[in-house]
Scaffold this motif. Structure first.
Motif, PDB file in Angstrom:
ATOM      1  N   GLN A 137      73.648 -87.276  -2.502  1.00 46.75           N
ATOM      2  CA  GLN A 137      72.858 -86.135  -2.038  1.00 46.75           C
ATOM      3  C   GLN A 137      72.911 -86.024  -0.517  1.00 46.75           C
ATOM      4  O   GLN A 137      73.014 -84.919   0.030  1.00 46.75           O
ATOM      5  CB  GLN A 137      71.415 -86.256  -2.513  1.00 46.75           C
ATOM      6  CG  GLN A 137      71.233 -86.050  -4.013  1.00 46.75           C
ATOM      7  CD  GLN A 137      69.809 -86.301  -4.470  1.00 46.75           C
ATOM      8  OE1 GLN A 137      68.956 -86.743  -3.688  1.00 46.75           O
ATOM      9  NE2 GLN A 137      69.530 -86.028  -5.734  1.00 46.75           N
ATOM     10  N   GLU A 138      72.837 -87.167   0.177  1.00 46.53           N
ATOM     11  CA  GLU A 138      72.923 -87.144   1.640  1.00 46.53           C
ATOM     12  C   GLU A 138      74.310 -86.685   2.105  1.00 46.53           C
ATOM     13  O   GLU A 138      74.438 -85.976   3.099  1.00 46.53           O
ATOM     14  CB  GLU A 138      72.591 -88.522   2.212  1.00 46.53           C
ATOM     15  CG  GLU A 138      71.126 -88.890   2.139  1.00 46.53           C
ATOM     16  CD  GLU A 138      70.250 -87.867   2.838  1.00 46.53           C
ATOM     17  OE1 GLU A 138      70.549 -87.522   4.009  1.00 46.53           O
ATOM     18  OE2 GLU A 138      69.280 -87.405   2.211  1.00 46.53           O
ATOM     19  N   VAL A 139      75.336 -87.087   1.384  1.00 48.53           N
ATOM     20  CA  VAL A 139      76.687 -86.638   1.715  1.00 48.53           C
ATOM     21  C   VAL A 139      76.773 -85.124   1.546  1.00 48.53           C
ATOM     22  O   VAL A 139      77.353 -84.418   2.384  1.00 48.53           O
ATOM     23  CB  VAL A 139      77.734 -87.364   0.844  1.00 48.53           C
ATOM     24  CG1 VAL A 139      79.117 -86.737   1.019  1.00 48.53           C
ATOM     25  CG2 VAL A 139      77.770 -88.854   1.194  1.00 48.53           C
ATOM     26  N   GLU A 140      76.195 -84.610   0.467  1.00 44.38           N
ATOM     27  CA  GLU A 140      76.211 -83.173   0.244  1.00 44.38           C
ATOM     28  C   GLU A 140      75.449 -82.416   1.323  1.00 44.38           C
ATOM     29  O   GLU A 140      75.793 -81.288   1.682  1.00 44.38           O
ATOM     30  CB  GLU A 140      75.619 -82.850  -1.130  1.00 44.38           C
ATOM     31  CG  GLU A 140      76.509 -83.269  -2.288  1.00 44.38           C
ATOM     32  CD  GLU A 140      75.897 -82.928  -3.638  1.00 44.38           C
ATOM     33  OE1 GLU A 140      74.761 -82.409  -3.660  1.00 44.38           O
ATOM     34  OE2 GLU A 140      76.557 -83.174  -4.665  1.00 44.38           O
ATOM     35  N   ARG A 141      74.408 -83.035   1.864  1.00 39.91           N
ATOM     36  CA  ARG A 141      73.615 -82.390   2.913  1.00 39.91           C
ATOM     37  C   ARG A 141      74.365 -82.335   4.244  1.00 39.91           C
ATOM     38  O   ARG A 141      73.962 -81.611   5.148  1.00 39.91           O
ATOM     39  CB  ARG A 141      72.294 -83.128   3.095  1.00 39.91           C
ATOM     40  CG  ARG A 141      71.340 -82.989   1.908  1.00 39.91           C
ATOM     41  CD  ARG A 141      70.017 -83.686   2.153  1.00 39.91           C
ATOM     42  NE  ARG A 141      69.116 -83.510   1.032  1.00 39.91           N
ATOM     43  CZ  ARG A 141      67.794 -83.641   1.106  1.00 39.91           C
ATOM     44  NH1 ARG A 141      67.231 -83.940   2.269  1.00 39.91           N
ATOM     45  NH2 ARG A 141      67.045 -83.469   0.039  1.00 39.91           N
ATOM     46  N   GLY A 142      75.410 -83.119   4.362  1.00 39.29           N
ATOM     47  CA  GLY A 142      76.249 -83.049   5.545  1.00 39.29           C
ATOM     48  C   GLY A 142      75.947 -84.048   6.630  1.00 39.29           C
ATOM     49  O   GLY A 142      76.666 -84.118   7.634  1.00 39.29           O
ATOM     50  N   GLY A 143      74.907 -84.836   6.459  1.00 41.12           N
ATOM     51  CA  GLY A 143      74.591 -85.823   7.487  1.00 41.12           C
ATOM     52  C   GLY A 143      75.514 -87.029   7.449  1.00 41.12           C
ATOM     53  O   GLY A 143      75.789 -87.639   8.483  1.00 41.12           O
ATOM     54  N   TRP A 144      75.970 -87.371   6.244  1.00 38.00           N
ATOM     55  CA  TRP A 144      76.875 -88.500   6.046  1.00 38.00           C
ATOM     56  C   TRP A 144      78.175 -88.004   5.430  1.00 38.00           C
ATOM     57  O   TRP A 144      78.227 -86.929   4.824  1.00 38.00           O
ATOM     58  CB  TRP A 144      76.277 -89.535   5.090  1.00 38.00           C
ATOM     59  CG  TRP A 144      75.051 -90.228   5.555  1.00 38.00           C
ATOM     60  CD1 TRP A 144      74.461 -90.150   6.789  1.00 38.00           C
ATOM     61  CD2 TRP A 144      74.231 -91.114   4.778  1.00 38.00           C
ATOM     62  NE1 TRP A 144      73.346 -90.933   6.824  1.00 38.00           N
ATOM     63  CE2 TRP A 144      73.173 -91.544   5.606  1.00 38.00           C
ATOM     64  CE3 TRP A 144      74.299 -91.594   3.478  1.00 38.00           C
ATOM     65  CZ2 TRP A 144      72.182 -92.425   5.179  1.00 38.00           C
ATOM     66  CZ3 TRP A 144      73.320 -92.466   3.035  1.00 38.00           C
ATOM     67  CH2 TRP A 144      72.279 -92.879   3.876  1.00 38.00           C
ATOM     68  N   THR A 145      79.204 -88.826   5.559  1.00 38.73           N
ATOM     69  CA  THR A 145      80.407 -88.701   4.744  1.00 38.73           C
ATOM     70  C   THR A 145      80.625 -90.052   4.089  1.00 38.73           C
ATOM     71  O   THR A 145      80.020 -91.060   4.490  1.00 38.73           O
ATOM     72  CB  THR A 145      81.642 -88.323   5.581  1.00 38.73           C
ATOM     73  OG1 THR A 145      82.036 -89.459   6.378  1.00 38.73           O
ATOM     74  CG2 THR A 145      81.366 -87.126   6.472  1.00 38.73           C
ATOM     75  N   SER A 317      71.360 -85.797 -16.893  1.00 39.82           N
ATOM     76  CA  SER A 317      71.155 -85.007 -15.676  1.00 39.82           C
ATOM     77  C   SER A 317      72.249 -85.262 -14.654  1.00 39.82           C
ATOM     78  O   SER A 317      72.773 -84.327 -14.031  1.00 39.82           O
ATOM     79  CB  SER A 317      69.784 -85.328 -15.071  1.00 39.82           C
ATOM     80  OG  SER A 317      68.745 -84.972 -15.955  1.00 39.82           O
ATOM     81  N   LEU A 318      72.595 -86.525 -14.474  1.00 42.57           N
ATOM     82  CA  LEU A 318      73.592 -86.850 -13.464  1.00 42.57           C
ATOM     83  C   LEU A 318      74.984 -86.386 -13.875  1.00 42.57           C
ATOM     84  O   LEU A 318      75.680 -85.720 -13.099  1.00 42.57           O
ATOM     85  CB  LEU A 318      73.602 -88.360 -13.207  1.00 42.57           C
ATOM     86  CG  LEU A 318      74.643 -88.861 -12.208  1.00 42.57           C
ATOM     87  CD1 LEU A 318      74.462 -88.208 -10.838  1.00 42.57           C
ATOM     88  CD2 LEU A 318      74.582 -90.385 -12.090  1.00 42.57           C
ATOM     89  N   LEU A 319      75.382 -86.713 -15.086  1.00 44.31           N
ATOM     90  CA  LEU A 319      76.750 -86.426 -15.507  1.00 44.31           C
ATOM     91  C   LEU A 319      77.026 -84.931 -15.646  1.00 44.31           C
ATOM     92  O   LEU A 319      78.172 -84.491 -15.525  1.00 44.31           O
ATOM     93  CB  LEU A 319      77.055 -87.148 -16.821  1.00 44.31           C
ATOM     94  CG  LEU A 319      77.085 -88.680 -16.737  1.00 44.31           C
ATOM     95  CD1 LEU A 319      77.209 -89.289 -18.132  1.00 44.31           C
ATOM     96  CD2 LEU A 319      78.213 -89.159 -15.842  1.00 44.31           C
ATOM     97  N   THR A 320      75.994 -84.144 -15.889  1.00 42.75           N
ATOM     98  CA  THR A 320      76.191 -82.705 -16.045  1.00 42.75           C
ATOM     99  C   THR A 320      75.944 -81.937 -14.753  1.00 42.75           C
ATOM    100  O   THR A 320      75.938 -80.697 -14.762  1.00 42.75           O
ATOM    101  CB  THR A 320      75.269 -82.146 -17.146  1.00 42.75           C
ATOM    102  OG1 THR A 320      73.896 -82.430 -16.813  1.00 42.75           O
ATOM    103  CG2 THR A 320      75.605 -82.763 -18.492  1.00 42.75           C
ATOM    104  N   GLY A 321      75.742 -82.630 -13.638  1.00 45.56           N
ATOM    105  CA  GLY A 321      75.642 -81.960 -12.345  1.00 45.56           C
ATOM    106  C   GLY A 321      74.280 -81.425 -11.987  1.00 45.56           C
ATOM    107  O   GLY A 321      74.170 -80.568 -11.106  1.00 45.56           O
ATOM    108  N   ALA A 322      73.213 -81.945 -12.626  1.00 41.53           N
ATOM    109  CA  ALA A 322      71.868 -81.470 -12.314  1.00 41.53           C
ATOM    110  C   ALA A 322      71.252 -82.186 -11.113  1.00 41.53           C
ATOM    111  O   ALA A 322      70.306 -81.675 -10.508  1.00 41.53           O
ATOM    112  CB  ALA A 322      70.949 -81.636 -13.528  1.00 41.53           C
ATOM    113  N   LEU A 323      71.760 -83.354 -10.755  1.00 43.54           N
ATOM    114  CA  LEU A 323      71.210 -84.126  -9.638  1.00 43.54           C
ATOM    115  C   LEU A 323      72.090 -84.061  -8.405  1.00 43.54           C
ATOM    116  O   LEU A 323      71.597 -84.104  -7.273  1.00 43.54           O
ATOM    117  CB  LEU A 323      71.002 -85.591 -10.050  1.00 43.54           C
ATOM    118  CG  LEU A 323      69.995 -85.824 -11.174  1.00 43.54           C
ATOM    119  CD1 LEU A 323      69.928 -87.303 -11.526  1.00 43.54           C
ATOM    120  CD2 LEU A 323      68.614 -85.315 -10.791  1.00 43.54           C
TER     121      LEU A 323
END
Length: 415
Positions: A137-145, A317-323
């Motif tokens: 989630q943090e990677v998606e937010r752009g703060g981390w890679t 939830s995780l495997l289907t892209g909800a998280l």
């Protein structure tokens, strides 16, 4: 069903508490020392993976013509595992054509209260899936890679070259943990009382990181695979520093609640609230309760508690892209190079799917001091297998019961 019992387990206390030798060099011998066998967090993975492969072979072979296990068959399998020696069991299977939950045994050694399907238990390293989800989630937010240097987030903590991806995938070279911390609190290596007392004490995240540094790195980052609890503790600290929030709040707000995991928690004290499968250890020749174990012995590597239904909700939830996004899921699932014995990705590993040759189920397992758990699901989220049970052998490396008595029919029931 025919099966071969997979012989794995834990060592006796005399082996558990042998002194560890500090390794001053940058990289330590990658071979685990005998003293660490009892806390080997990968033993359950190897056992469960072998059972999944056996179930796949069973399905492919002559017995594929036999009927798929029914709910009644699974009920009997729970009873068989308890009769074989497990203390308490809670299990669940979800498929488009079957939703089954079962339970057997008692919640605590020496007590009579029976296990119910909704009872909670320590999920240990299944916690790593929660932490990996937060990291992505943090990677998606752009703060981390994934390539962000770990020292950028916790300066001076790691050898140069360690990245977030290395910590997620156990390829950083970090020592395993947390046995160094535990051994440091035990003066008499023959005393079970001292060991149990040490398991109930508080350990700070700073202590974990200090022991991680002092134990010596196993290899250069990215050159090998070695399971590390310390690495996930470090990820938890990074998440707290990055967000300014406590890790227990992050887990609750960004994973448990969105996934509908209403009976799960990331506890910060040793009290187990509500109906709970208490850990049980077999030592000095008999089963003994192991209650009031402090979650800080694992922190972000294994502190969480849950139920079989909640773990199934997590998988779906995780495997289907909800998280996290489907693109992030695709990054988490593939086994990292070098992890061939465990097929480990980012907080997730895979096992053979007995229903679909050449395909896989994904999830994690957890081995607490006296409780263990498994949580696997199909990539499309339609099939889930979740299992929690108590009773871990500390007297020898021989198992007291055959996990395959229940896990194999659960796998086959999803077909």
């Amino acid at each position: 069903m025919s099966r071969t019992i997979v012989r794995t387990g834990t060592a006796a206390i005399a082996a558990v508490l042998l002194p560890l030798t500090a390794v001053p060099a940058a990289y330590a011998d990658p071979e685990p020392e005998p003293a660490r066998v009892a806390l080997d967090p990968t033993a359950l993975t190897r056992e469960a993976t072998a059972i999944a492969e056996q179930a796949a072979a069973e399905r492919k072979g002559l017995r594929a013509r036999s009927a798929t296990p029914t709910a009644a068959d699974l009920d009997r399998a729970v009873d068989a595992l308890v009769a074989d020696g497990a203390v308490g069991v809670s299990a669940r299977v979800e498929t488009p054509g079957l939703e089954w939950s079962g339970a057997g045994g008692v919640r605590e050694v020496g007590k009579k209260k029976p296990v119910r399907p909704g009872d909670r238990f320590h999920i240990a390293s299944n916690t790593k899936t929660l932490i990996a989800t937060l990291v992505m989630q943090e990677v998606e937010r752009g703060g981390w890679t994934l390539d962000t240097p770990a020292n950028d987030l916790l300066p001076g903590t790691f050898p140069e070259g360690v990245t977030i991806q290395h910590l997620l995938s156990h390829t950083s070279g970090a020592p395993r943990g947390p046995e160094e911390i535990l051994f440091d609190r035990v003066e008499d290596p023959t005393s079970w009382d001292q060991l149990i007392d040490a398991l109930g004490q508080y350990y700070s995240e700073a202590e974990h990181l200090a022991y991680m540094r002092d134990a010596g790195w196993l290899f250069e980052p990215g050159t090998d695979f070695s399971y590390s609890n310390y690495g996930y503790v470090a990820l938890g600290v990074m998440l707290e520093k990055e967000t300014g929030e406590r890790i227990e709040d992050l887990v609750r707000d960004r994973v448990l609640e969105p996934a509908g995991m209403r009976r799960s928690a990331y506890p910060t004290d040793a009290r187990n609230r509500g109906p709970f499968l208490e850990d049980a250890g077999h030592y000095e020749g008999r089963w003994r309760p192991m209650t009031d174990l402090h979650p800080s012995i694992f922190h972000a590597a294994g502190a969480a508690t849950s139920t079989t239904e909640d773990l199934a909700d997590l998988n779906e939830s995780l495997l289907t892209g909800a998280l996290v996004s489907p693109a992030s899921v695709e990054k988490m699932l593939p086994p990292i190079e070098g992890s061939t014995d465990q097929d480990y990705g980012f907080g997730i590993y895979r096992v053979a799917d007995p229903c679909n040759p050449g395909k896989y189920l994904y999830g994690h397992d957890g081995a607490h001091m006296g409780a263990q758990s498994i949580s696997w699901g199909s990539p499309d989220g339609t099939r889930q297998i979740t299992l929690g049970w108590t009773g871990r052998n500390w007297d020898s490396t021989d198992p007291i019961y055959d996990l395959g008595l229940l896990l194999e029919p659960m796998l086959l029931a999803t077909c």
